[in-house]
Design a protein around this motif. Structure first.
Motif, PDB file in Angstrom:
ATOM      1  N   ALA A  75      44.879  62.112   6.951  1.00 42.70           N
ATOM      2  CA  ALA A  75      46.253  62.445   6.341  1.00 42.70           C
ATOM      3  C   ALA A  75      46.116  61.198   5.035  1.00 42.70           C
ATOM      4  CB  ALA A  75      47.104  62.114   7.067  1.00 42.70           C
ATOM      5  N   TRP A 106      45.384  68.805   1.942  1.00 41.87           N
ATOM      6  CA  TRP A 106      46.279  68.080   2.283  1.00 41.87           C
ATOM      7  C   TRP A 106      47.385  68.754   3.215  1.00 41.87           C
ATOM      8  CZ3 TRP A 106      49.729  65.036  -1.741  1.00 41.87           C
ATOM      9  CH2 TRP A 106      50.285  64.024  -1.355  1.00 41.87           C
ATOM     10  N   ALA A 152      48.122  67.700   7.196  1.00 42.62           N
ATOM     11  CA  ALA A 152      49.394  67.317   7.642  1.00 42.62           C
ATOM     12  C   ALA A 152      50.043  68.241   8.668  1.00 42.62           C
ATOM     13  CB  ALA A 152      50.337  67.065   6.536  1.00 42.62           C
ATOM     14  N   ALA A 194      50.678  57.867  14.845  1.00 40.50           N
ATOM     15  CA  ALA A 194      51.315  58.884  14.425  1.00 40.50           C
ATOM     16  C   ALA A 194      52.287  59.227  15.608  1.00 40.50           C
ATOM     17  CB  ALA A 194      50.604  59.995  14.219  1.00 40.50           C
ATOM     18  N   THR A 203      54.825  62.918   7.361  1.00 42.45           N
ATOM     19  CA  THR A 203      53.539  63.277   6.442  1.00 42.45           C
ATOM     20  C   THR A 203      53.651  64.617   6.009  1.00 42.45           C
ATOM     21  OG1 THR A 203      52.521  61.579   7.941  1.00 42.45           O
ATOM     22  CG2 THR A 203      50.975  63.334   6.674  1.00 42.45           C
ATOM     23  N   THR A 253      55.899  65.141   3.293  1.00 42.60           N
ATOM     24  CA  THR A 253      55.311  64.669   2.023  1.00 42.60           C
ATOM     25  C   THR A 253      54.363  65.492   1.517  1.00 42.60           C
ATOM     26  OG1 THR A 253      55.553  62.316   2.926  1.00 42.60           O
ATOM     27  CG2 THR A 253      54.210  62.435   1.033  1.00 42.60           C
ATOM     28  N   ASP A 256      51.786  58.408   3.010  1.00 42.22           N
ATOM     29  CA  ASP A 256      51.164  58.474   4.368  1.00 42.22           C
ATOM     30  C   ASP A 256      50.644  57.318   5.027  1.00 42.22           C
ATOM     31  OD1 ASP A 256      51.564  61.211   3.945  1.00 42.22           O
ATOM     32  OD2 ASP A 256      49.610  61.863   3.457  1.00 42.22           O
ATOM     33  N   TRP A 291      53.791  55.707   6.231  1.00 42.36           N
ATOM     34  CA  TRP A 291      54.476  56.392   7.574  1.00 42.36           C
ATOM     35  C   TRP A 291      53.471  56.104   8.753  1.00 42.36           C
ATOM     36  CZ3 TRP A 291      58.213  57.145   4.755  1.00 42.36           C
ATOM     37  CH2 TRP A 291      58.250  57.949   3.364  1.00 42.36           C
ATOM     38  N   LEU A 292      52.127  56.057   8.636  1.00 38.15           N
ATOM     39  CA  LEU A 292      51.394  55.998   9.800  1.00 38.15           C
ATOM     40  C   LEU A 292      50.921  54.486  10.182  1.00 38.15           C
ATOM     41  CD1 LEU A 292      49.087  59.063   8.502  1.00 38.15           C
ATOM     42  CD2 LEU A 292      50.589  58.908  10.562  1.00 38.15           C
TER      43      LEU A 292
END
Lengths: 497, 100, 496
Positions: free
Chosen positions: C12, C42, C46, C76, C84, C87, C126, C129-130
Motif C-alpha cells: 500500500a 493502488w 487498498a 493495519a 488507505t 485515500t 498510506d 495510516w499504517l
C-alpha cells in the motif's frame, strides 16, 4: 417484485423518475410528460395495492439496518396509506397542472426533477416506520422544495427561499434534537398503533415532555403553527403548482402528519394524555386557527389570503389529534384529506385566474364568473367546503371535530370552530360575491386566450376533478373506502381496547 | 553537570532564540535561517539524549539523521518556492506580514 | 491473526511510491498511459488490504524482517485499512479530474511535477495510516508536508506561491515540535513503538513537555483553531484536485496521529480538563470557520473555511471519547470515524465541483455564479449532495456521524456539545445556501466556458458515496472498530 417490498416500489416510483428527468435534455418535452404521468399513475396503483394489505391487516414492510442501532423502515400501515393515497392522487392532478403551467418556460428538467423528488420525500414521510426514517425524508423534503420555491430566480423568490430555509432548517434541528433525546433513553422508536413509550420509567417523564415539545416545535414549523408560520405566506411567490404542493400535498401536510404520528404512534394517545401533553397542543392549534383566519381577512392578494387560510385550516388536523376521544381523532384525520382536496382546488383556481386573466388581487376578480364559469364554480365549491357547509367535505371534518371537542370535555373548542367558520365565511364569501354578482369594471390585466375553453385543459381538468372530489368526499362519506371510513378504520386501531 | 544536560540546555537555548527570531522576522530567508538554527538546537538535544552509560543509542541518531535530511530538503523546497515568489513579485516577505 | 505477514501492507505504501519514481523519471504534464495503471494497482491493493483486515482483524508487518527498534513496523487496523482505501479512491478521483483537464491548465512549467508529487503524497498518507511507531509517523508526516507544499505551488499563481510558503513554514514548525516531543518521549521510555508504549505514559515532567510539544505541532498541522491561519489560503489557492486531497486527507493525517497517541498510551493523561479543552477549541473552530465561510466572497475560500469548521467536529468528539460512559464512548468512536470518512468524501467532491463551477463562470466569486444552475446542473448537484453531508442533514455520512456524536453527548449529559453540534449544522447551512442562492439567480446568458463532463461525473460519484455512507454504514463501522483503542473499544470488540 415481491409483495412485501411494495413500500420500496412506491418510493421508487417517484425517485427513479426524478433521476431520469434530471438526466433528460430540456428539449425532450414529450418524453418528460409521458414519464411524469406514467409515474403518477403507477404510484396510484401501487398505493392502492398497499392499502389492500392494510385491509387484510397484513401491512407491507421493508427494513434494513443503516448503522448499528438505527433501522430504515418503510411500512404501509393504515395511516401511511391515508397520507400516501392523498399525495399520490393530488400529485397526479398537480403534475397535469404543472405540465400546462410550465409550457414553454425555462428550466423544466430541473423543475420536474425536484418536483418528483419532493413527492418521493412525501411518500417516504408517509411510509416511514420509525422516527429516524421519518426525519430522513422530512429533511429531504426541505431540500427538494427549496429549488421549487426559488424556481423563478427573481430577487423576491430568493428572499422567500431564504425565509423558507431559515424556518425549516431550524425546525429540522429542533426535530432532530427531540428525536435524539428520545432515542437516548428509549432507543430506536418504531411507529406502532397505540404507541410504544408506555414502558418508560416515571423518572424519565420530564425528558419525554421535553422531547415532545421539541418534536412538535420542529413539526410545527412545516405545519405552520403560529408563531412558526412566517415562511408560508412569503413562499407564495413560487409558481402555482408549487403552492398547491406546499399547501395541500407535501410540506404543511408533512408537518401535520408528523404530529399525528408522534401523538398516536410514538407516545400513544392515552399515554400522551397521561403526560398532560394534549391540552397545550389544543391551545396552540386553537390560537393558530383563529389567528390564521383573522390575518386572512386582511389580505387583498388572492394567494396570500389562501396562504393564511391554510395556516388556519391545517391546524384543524392538530386540533383533532389533540382532542382525546375517537370522534376528535376521526375529525383530525379526515381533515388531513379534506383540507388537501379543497385547498388544492382553490390554488388551482388562483393559478387559473393568474394565468388566464393576469389577476392576482381579489379586487380585480369582479365578474370573473362570467368569463371563467367552470373555474369560478370550482372555486365556489372549494370555498363553501372550507366554510363547512353541508354536504361538502369541510362539513364532515368540522362535524366530527365539534363532537370530538364535546367528547374530550373542551366545549370552548366549539367556540373556536364557530368563530373560525364565521371568519372563513368573512374572507371567502366576498370573493364568491365578486365572482358572480359584480360586473367587470376594467379590462383584465393580462388576458390570454386558450381557444375553445375558458382556459387551458391542462388547468381545467385537475381543477374540476378536485372540485368533484370535494363534493364526493362529503356526499359519499358513508361509502366504504371514503376518507371518513378510512379515518374510522385508523381510529379503531389507535385506541387501546 | 553531565554532558547530556549541557547538550540539552544549549539546545533548548538555541531553540528558544531561534523561535524568537522566527516569530519576529518577516523576511522569508531570515525565517528559514531561524528555522535551521531551531533545527540544530533540537538535534543537539536529541544527540545529548543518545549518550548512555551503555554507549551510543542508535535510535536518536536515526532521528537526527532523518531530521537533517528533512531540514535540508525543506530548506531547498522553500528556497525554490521563494525564488519563484521573488521573481514574480519582487517582494521578500509574505503579503500578510508585509508592513511597509 | 496478529502476526500474519501479509505483503499487502507494505504494498500500500510501495505502489504509490513506485509510481512517484516512475512519473519522476520523465516528468510529463499528462501521462494517462502511465498514471491509470498506477491508480488501478493502488486501488486494488487498498481494497484487498481492507477486505483482508475485515476478515482477519489487525495485521502487522515488519519491513525487511527487522524487528524494533530500528526496523520499520507497519500495522493495519480497521482505521488504517479504511483510510488507505479512502485515500486510494479519492486520489483516483482527483487524478481523473486532472487527466480530464483542458490543456490550458498545464501552462505552468511546474505542472510537470504534479504526478511525482501526487503519488508521493499518496505514499506518505498510506505511510502515516499504517505506521506502528512514532518515528515512522514522523517520516510520513514530513513527506506529506513537503509533497503537499509542492502540489500547492503547481497552481503557479503568485497567490499560490505565497500560500505554499506560509504552509511550508507552518508545516516545518509543526514537525519540528513533533520531533522534539518524540525525542523526549524516547528519553523517558526507551521505545517509540506504540505497541511497546501500551502500558501508558506516566505524568513525569519530560512526558508532559513532550506531549505538549507533540500536541501543539500536530494541532498546527491539523489547522485546529486558532492555529488554522495557514489552511484557507493554501487550500483556496491550490488546483481543485490538490485542494480536494489536502482538505479531504492531508489534514486528517495529523489528526489520526493525535488520536493514536492520546487514546493509546496517552489516555491516562487525557484527564477531563484536557479533553474538554480539545472540545472547546473544536467548538471555536466550528464557530470561527463557519463565520468566515459565511462572509468570504470567493467560492474556494468558502469551502476552505468550511474545512476549518468541519475539523472542529473531530475535536468536539474528544471529550466524548474519554469523559463518558462506555456506551457513549463507543458511540463517539463510531461518530468520529464516520465523520473522518464522510468529510473526506464530501469535501473532495465539493472542491472538485467548485473547480468545475469556477472554470465555467471564469470567476472565483460566489456572486458570479448567477445562472449556473441552468448551465452546470450536474456540478451543482454534486456540490449540493456534498453540502447535505457537510450540513449533517439526512441521509448522509455527515448526518450519521453527527447523530452518533449527539447520542454520545446526550448519554453523558454533556449538553454543551449537543448545542455546538446543532449550531454548527445551522451555520453550515447558512454558508452553503449562499452558493445555491447565487446559482439560482437568473443571470446573463452565454458567458459560460464549457467544462469537461467528466469533471462533474467524478465529483458526483464522490458526493454520492458520501450520501450512501449514511444509509450503509454497518460494514464500514464494523471495520473501523477493528483494533480501536482499548479505552474506547470496551464495548466494541466482540459486542454486536
Amino acid at each position: 417484485m415481491s409483495a412485501a417490498s411494495l413500500p420500496a416500489w412506491v418510493l421508487a416510483s417517484s425517485l427513479l423518475p426524478a433521476v431520469l428527468i434530471f438526466l433528460l435534455p430540456e428539449s425532450r418535452r414529450r418524453t418528460r410528460t409521458t414519464l411524469n404521468l406514467a409515474a403518477a399513475g403507477l404510484k396510484l396503483v401501487l398505493v392502492a395495492a398497499m392499502s389492500w394489505g392494510v385491509v387484510r391487516n397484513a401491512p407491507h414492510e421493508v427494513r434494513f439496518t443503516m448503522w448499528p442501532g438505527a433501522e430504515f423502515i418503510l411500512r404501509g400501515d393504515a395511516l401511511a396509506c391515508l397520507f400516501a393515497g392523498l399525495s399520490a392522487l393530488l400529485w397526479l392532478f398537480t403534475t397535469i397542472y404543472a405540465i400546462g403551467y410550465l409550457e414553454g418556460a425555462p428550466n423544466r428538467s430541473r423543475f420536474f426533477g425536484f418536483f418528483s423528488l419532493c413527492v418521493a420525500s412525501t411518500m417516504g414521510i408517509a411510509l416511514a416506520g420509525n422516527l429516524l426514517t421519518f426525519l430522513l425524508f422530512y429533511e429531504l423534503l426541505t431540500l427538494s422544495t427549496y429549488p421549487l420555491v426559488v424556481h423563478r430566480g427573481t430577487e423576491k423568490a430568493l428572499a422567500a427561499g431564504r425565509t423558507y430555509l431559515r424556518y425549516t432548517i431550524t425546525g429540522g434541528a429542533a426535530l432532530l434534537l427531540g428525536i435524539a433525546v428520545l432515542y437516548s433513553f428509549a432507543g430506536d422508536v418504531e411507529f406502532k398503533e397505540t404507541g410504544s413509550l408506555r414502558a418508560v420509567a416515571e423518572s424519565q417523564w420530564p425528558l419525554l415532555r421535553v422531547a415532545f415539545g421539541l418534536m412538535i416545535a420542529g413539526l410545527g414549523v412545516k405545519a405552520a403553527l403560529v408563531p412558526l408560520h412566517g415562511w408560508l405566506p412569503q413562499a407564495m411567490v413560487a409558481p402555482a403548482p408549487v403552492s398547491a404542493l406546499l399547501h395541500a400535498v407535501a410540506v404543511v401536510k408533512a408537518g401535520a402528519f408528523g404530529i399525528v404520528r408522534v401523538v398516536y404512534d410514538v407516545y400513544g394517545i392515552e399515554f400522551a394524555r397521561e403526560l398532560a401533553l394534549l391540552v397545550p397542543l389544543t391551545i396552540a392549534a386553537s390560537v393558530t386557527i383563529v389567528w390564521g383566519s383573522l390575518r386572512a381577512t386582511q389580505q387583498t392578494d388572492l394567494k396570500r389570503r389562501l396562504a393564511f387560510s391554510t395556516v388556519s385550516q391545517v391546524s384543524y388536523i392538530a386540533l383533532g389529534v389533540s382532542l382525546f376521544g375517537p370522534l376528535g381523532t376521526i375529525g383530525g384525520l379526515v381533515h388531513l384529506l379534506h383540507q388537501g382536496i379543497m385547498k388544492v382546488t382553490l390554488f388551482y383556481c388562483a393559478g387559473n385566474y393568474a394565468e388566464t386573466l393576469g389577476v392576482h388581487d381579489i379586487r380585480e376578480l369582479d365578474g370573473a364568473g362570467r368569463r371563467m364559469p367552470l373555474t369560478s364554480a370550482a372555486f365556489t365549491i372549494g370555498a363553501v367546503g372550507m366554510i363547512g357547509v353541508p354536504p361538502l367535505a369541510g362539513f364532515v371534518s368540522k362535524w366530527y371535530l365539534g363532537l370530538g371537542a364535546l367528547e374530550a370535555g373542551h366545549p370552548w373548542v366549539l367556540a373556536v370552530l364557530i368563530a373560525s367558520s364565521v371568519l372563513n365565511a368573512a374572507y371567502f364569501l366576498p370573493i364568491v360575491h365578486r365572482l358572480w354578482f359584480r360586473n367587470a369594471s376594467a379590462p383584465w390585466p393580462d388576458e390570454r386566450s386558450f381557444g375553445r375553453f375558458e382556459t387551458s385543459l391542462w388547468f381545467l381538468i385537475p381543477t374540476l376533478a378536485t372540485a368533484a372530489l370535494t363534493v364526493g368526499a362529503g356526499l359519499f362519506a358513508g361509502m366504504p373506502f371514503s376518507p371518513l371510513q378510512w379515518a374510522m378504520l385508523i381510529t379503531r386501531r389507535e385506541y387501546l381496547p | 553537570m553531565s554532558p547530556a544536560l549541557w547538550y540539552a540546555l544549549v539546545g533548548a537555548l538555541l531553540v528558544a532564540v531561534a523561535f524568537a527570531a522566527f516569530a519576529a522576522h518577516t523576511h522569508v530567508v531570515r525565517r528559514l535561517l531561524a528555522f535551521n538554527v531551531m533545527g540544530t538546537g533540537s538535534f543537539l538535544i536529541l544527540v545529548g539524549l543518545a549518550q548512555h552509560e551503555r554507549g551510543p543509542d542508535p535510535v536518536p541518531q536515526a532521528l537526527v539523521l532523518t531530521g537533517i535530511v528533512v531540514a535540508v530538503a525543506s530548506t531547498a523546497l522553500a528556497l525554490v518556492v521563494f525564488r519563484r515568489w521573488f521573481a514574480a513579485t519582487g517582494r521578500v516577505a509574505l503579503p500578510e506580514d508585509d508592513t511597509p | 491473526m496478529i502476526d500474519a505477514a501479509t505483503p499487502l501492507i507494505p504494498l500500500a505504501v510501495v505502489v504509490p511510491l513506485l509510481w512517484a519514481v516512475l512519473t519522476a523519471v520523465r516528468p510529463q504534464v499528462r501521462a494517462a498511459w502511465l498514471v491509470v495503471p498506477g491508480l488501478l494497482a493502488w486501488c486494488t491493493t487498498a481494497a484487498l488490504l481492507w477486505s483482508h483486515v475485515r476478515a482477519q482483524g489487525v495485521t502487522q508487518y515488519a519491513l525487511g524482517g527487522w524487528a524494533e527498534p530500528l526496523g520499520i513496523g507497519l500495522r493495519a487496523d480497521g482505521l488504517a485499512a479504511t483510510l488507505t482505501l479512502v485515500t486510494a479512491v479519492i486520489a483516483s478521483a482527483c487524478a481523473l479530474h486532472r487527466l480530464l483537464s483542458p490543456p490550458a491548465e498545464f501552462a505552468d512549467h511546474a505542472a510537470r511535477w504534479f504526478w511525482p508529487l501526487f503519488f508521493l503524497l499518496g505514499a506518505a498518507l498510506d505511510g502515516v495510516w499504517l505506521a506502528a511507531d512514532l518515528f515512522n509517523m514522523y517520516v510520513g508526516l514530513e513527506l506529506l508536508g513537503l509533497s503537499a507544499v509542492g502540489l500547492v505551488t503547481v497552481a503557479g499563481t503568485t497567490i499560490a506561491l505565497a500560500a505554499a510558503l506560509r504552509y511550508l513554514l507552518a508545516a516545518l514548525l509543526g514537525s519540528l515540535a513533533y520531533l522534539l516531543g518524540v525525542a523526549l518521549l524516547y528519553a523517558d521510555y526507551g521505545t517509540l513503538a506504540l505497541a511497546s508504549l501500551a502500558n501508558g505514559f506516566t505524568a513525569s515532567t519530560t512526558t508532559l513537555v513532550a506531549l505538549a510539544l507533540i500536541t501543539a505541532g500536530l494541532c498546527l498541522k491539523t489547522a485546529l483553531f486558532p492555529l488554522h491561519g495557514w489552511l484557507p489560503p493554501a487550500h483556496g489557492a491550490a488546483l481543485p484536485p490538490v485542494s480536494a486531497l489536502l482538505s479531504a486527507l492531508v489534514v486528517k493525517a495529523s489528526f489520526v496521529m493525535l488520536l493514536r497517541i492520546w487514546l493509546g498510551p496517552g489516555v491516562s493523561l487525557l484527564v477531563p480538563a484536557v479533553a474538554q479543552g480539545f472540545g472547546v477549541l473544536g467548538a471555536g473552530a466550528i464557530a470561527w470557520g463557519g463565520w468566515q465561510a459565511l462572509r468570504h466572497a470567493e467560492l474556494k475560500m468558502l469551502v476552505a473555511h468550511s474545512t476549518v469548521a468541519q475539523l472542529g467536529y473531530l475535536f468536539v468528539a474528544v471529550p466524548l471519547l474519554v469523559d463518558a460512559s462506555a456506551a457513549a464512548r463507543a458511540s463517539a468512536w463510531d461518530g468520529v470515524m464516520l465523520q473522518v470518512v464522510a468529510h473526506a468524501l464530501a469535501k473532495s467532491a465539493m472542491f472538485l465541483a467548485s473547480g468545475a463551477l469556477i472554470a465555467a463562470v471564469a470567476s472565483y466569486r460566489v456572486d458570479d455564479l448567477a445562472g449556473v444552475s441552468r448551465h452546470m446542473p450536474l456540478a451543482l448537484f454534486a456540490f449540493g449532495l456534498s453540502a447535505v453531508s457537510l450540513m449533517g442533514l439526512p441521509p448522509s455520512g455527515g448526518f450519521s456521524a453527527k447523530w452518533m456524536l449527539l447520542q454520545a453527548a446526550l448519554a453523558s449529559g454533556q449538553w454543551q456539545w449537543v448545542f455546538v453540534l446543532l449550531g454548527g449544522g445551522l451555520l453550515t447551512a447558512g454558508y452553503v445556501f449562499r452558493v445555491f442562492r447565487a446559482s439560482f439567480l437568473q443571470g446573463a446568458e452565454d458567458r459560460f466556458t464549457p467544462t469537461p463532463l467528466g469533471w462533474d461525473v467524478v465529483a458526483l460519484a464522490l458526493a454520492a458515496s458520501a450520501i450512501l455512507l449514511g444509509v450503509m454504514a454497518v460494514a464500514p463501522l464494523e471495520v473501523l472498530r477493528i483494533g480501536a483503542p482499548p479505552s474506547v473499544g470496551l464495548l466494541l470488540n466482540g459486542a454486536p
